[in-house]
Design an enzyme around this catalytic site. Sequence first.
Site, PDB file in Angstrom:
ATOM      1  N   PRO A   1       0.742  -1.194   0.047  1.00  0.00           N
ATOM      2  CG  PRO A   1      -0.576  -1.598   1.662  1.00  0.00           C
ATOM      3  CD  PRO A   1       0.367  -2.097   1.284  1.00  0.00           C
ATOM      4  N   GLY A   2       0.334   2.347  -0.628  1.00  0.00           N
ATOM      5  CA  GLY A   2       0.871   3.769  -0.687  1.00  0.00           C
ATOM      6  C   GLY A   2       2.078   3.939  -1.635  1.00  0.00           C
TER       7      GLY A   2
ATOM      8  N   GLY B   1       1.744   4.403  -4.881  1.00  0.00           N
ATOM      9  CA  GLY B   1       1.506   5.042  -6.064  1.00  0.00           C
ATOM     10  C   GLY B   1       0.853   4.220  -7.127  1.00  0.00           C
TER      11      GLY B   1
ATOM     12  CB  THR C   1      -4.873   4.359  -6.546  1.00  0.00           C
ATOM     13  OG1 THR C   1      -5.160   3.171  -6.117  1.00  0.00           O
ATOM     14  CG2 THR C   1      -6.176   5.047  -7.245  1.00  0.00           C
TER      15      THR C   1
ATOM     16  CB  SER D   1      18.054 -14.711   2.959  1.00  0.00           C
ATOM     17  OG  SER D   1      17.355 -13.804   3.714  1.00  0.00           O
TER      18      SER D   1
ATOM     19  CE  LYS E   1      16.710 -10.360   1.839  1.00  0.00           C
ATOM     20  NZ  LYS E   1      17.172 -11.784   1.529  1.00  0.00           N
TER      21      LYS E   1
END
Length: 819
Positions: free
Chosen positions: A375-376, A378, A380, A695, A738
């Site tokens: 989310p957030g 970009g 949309t 990892s 990372k």
Amino acid sequence: MPTETIHSHTPLPANVPVCPVRGSVIYPTMVQHIDASRTLSIEAIEAAMGEHKVILIVSQRDKDIDDPAGTDLYDVGTACTVLRVRKNPDGTVQMLVNAIARARVSNYTKGAYLRGDITPLDTETGDAVELQALVRELNDKFEHLIQGGKFMSPEAVQTIQGKDDPGEIADHIAFNMDFKVEDKQAVLEAARLTDRLRKVLTLLDAEQEVLQVQQKIRQQVKEEIDRNQREYYLREQMKVIQKELQGGDDGETDEAEEFRKKIDALDLKPEVKKEIDREVNRLARMHPDAAEAGVIRTYLTWVTDLPWNTRSEDQLNVQDAANTLDEDHYGLEKVKDRVLEFLAVRRLRQERAERGDINTEDVNKGPILVFTGPPGVGKTSIAQSIAKSLGRKYVRIALGGARDESDIRGHRRTYIGAMPGRIIQGLRAAGTKNPVVLLDEVDKLGSSYQGDPSAALLEVLDPSQNQHFTDHYLGVPFDLSEVMFIATANYPEQIPPALYDRMEVIDFSSYIEQEKLEIAKRYLLPRQITANGLKANQIQITDAALEKLISHYTREAGVRNLEREIGTVARKVARRIASSELKRAKVTDKELERYLGQPRYLPEHEAREDMVGVSTGMFYTPVGGDILFVETSIMPGKGLVLTGQLGDVMKESARAALTYAKTHAERFRIPRERLDDSEIHVHVPAGAIPKEGPSAGGAMVTSMISALTGIPARRDVAMTGEMTLTGRYLPIGGLKEKVLGARRAGIRHIILPKANEGDLRDIPAHLRTSMTFHVCETVDQVLDVAIVGGIAALEGKTEKAPKAPVKPRKAARDSAASA
């Protein structure tokens, strides 16, 4: 039977000129005009006039051939005597011939014209009784056909009815009816008279069936015209009656007529208009106050408001689109590149369609893009920028929580309160049939006993089917092929496979801190200053304050919480300004706590010194990367103890690391009793947070071998990678996040698998130059960098392990430079 001869009763010549004709067949005893315009035919006529005045008239198999050879002609023709020849001023020739006999051609020769070796066809009469029956049937069918409406000139009818010879009757009927050339040729080639009569009878039967179908169609057309006229008169009468019932007010408009005018202006397809006209006619016959009249009125209002043929012109300037995307969004280079590729392809297709190289329908075909990511970031907002750059209308359809198929396809009109689905509603709101439609949160679709909305979306998003999308409410197909669909999803694995297969995935990765800083300065801060009633000169937030706000007050992949925190600072400043406490404010990193309180997140930092049994790993989360420490302690006892809420995969990495240590114990000078009589405790701090993933294999083996050998691990080295029992170092994912997390923690040296070397291109250039990347293929190479003194210290080849960081290997420097 005797051989047919010419009038002089002399036999036909064995070789005669041949005149090919197209689209017609003549029969013996007929006198016909032949118009010749081709040199081949004119030469044959002149040759016949210079010889016996006998010429063979033969039909072509293919009438489109201008210069036929013998293979292009039938094998049976009609021998004719030439009665008269006249040359026209335009060079053509008109010939009057008397057809005298059927003749078979055994050989064609071609020079300036065609000649043929001919043999007259013998005519066999057949059984007399059968012949008489066939003649009667032929005359009856011919008369029935003429009386039934088959057109033929009166002279031809009289000629046929005046004939007594059965062969002449069949020939004249075949000549004057509009049969195919192949069928007329078959009549000519029939040597047996009874066979000839049967063929003509069969053709008359087929003609009779065609005539009956024509009459049926003519009657249907007449009835349709009569019905339309009757409806028109009744409709006019109904108008007068309604006008009288309404008090004779001439100003009162006819509602049904208004709908008809709107529908005619829409230029609908015939099948769609037919269905809608039926609803208009129903409305016209109903009382205005009837309950169903309201339902039909609402339906017709929806239909007439839809953009059936209204579209916006695409602005396909790629450079202007690139400028628009850069103005609205910072970063997201891969996404912007894909959008610009889409626009470039659309522009080239349109140019080819204008030249006529491809069909116009192919211009609108394209992939269904799905933007995936946390989310957030970009997803949309960039869809809005795509619509803006294309010059199209933008429609957002929120699919989160939709559990009913009718959300997509609409309700059937039999239900109370029925209405179209969200797709049709969005097109009505856009006012054009080619908007950009954003299907937001497509991974949040649900399903229930009322249907599966994702299954309804299959037809919407399939380019081969959405030309005929039928909403349950409309009941008629609507063309969605020109709509540009864009979907968004946080978790692509939750999208149904059949739906996912129709989409092209574009992944949005989380923003790095530098990108968040630029976004905050360019977009978020100016927007919050305006939203909170401030002026640009009344508040200043320094870059250091924004960096601290990003790292210590938010932990997210996007920038939504960052904008909220900036808004909080702006509101508090606005309050102080409104209360006349100050006129303008400068917010620094030291003053940030005054507005937002204590920091909520404290990122990990590298260890203060090299420590035995403590190595530094890296981990990935959707909100960014960070480092973690793997601690190993050796104490009396037996077995392996794992703590820190480790998942199954991390536990397996720890066991593999122990096995690797045992395998190489002698080489690393680890006493056997230290392995057999010790409890090895591996702990990963932050025990309240679950940890999982492969990892951490490199960090596990480094920590364990450091503890077992007593040689410290380097504090300035962080590593990521999966190890195997045989000592191979395998690739991992999320390298960019990372590395960013390790750099934030102060790490300068990164160990990564050789297979991930290509991922270094995704890391910003300023980080690639300020950090050293060690590319490893084996665990020995990892230990050589991660352990103080390297493999030489582990194998006892140096007296004292160096404390200073070792120089990276040349291959590592080369790989960093090439990245």
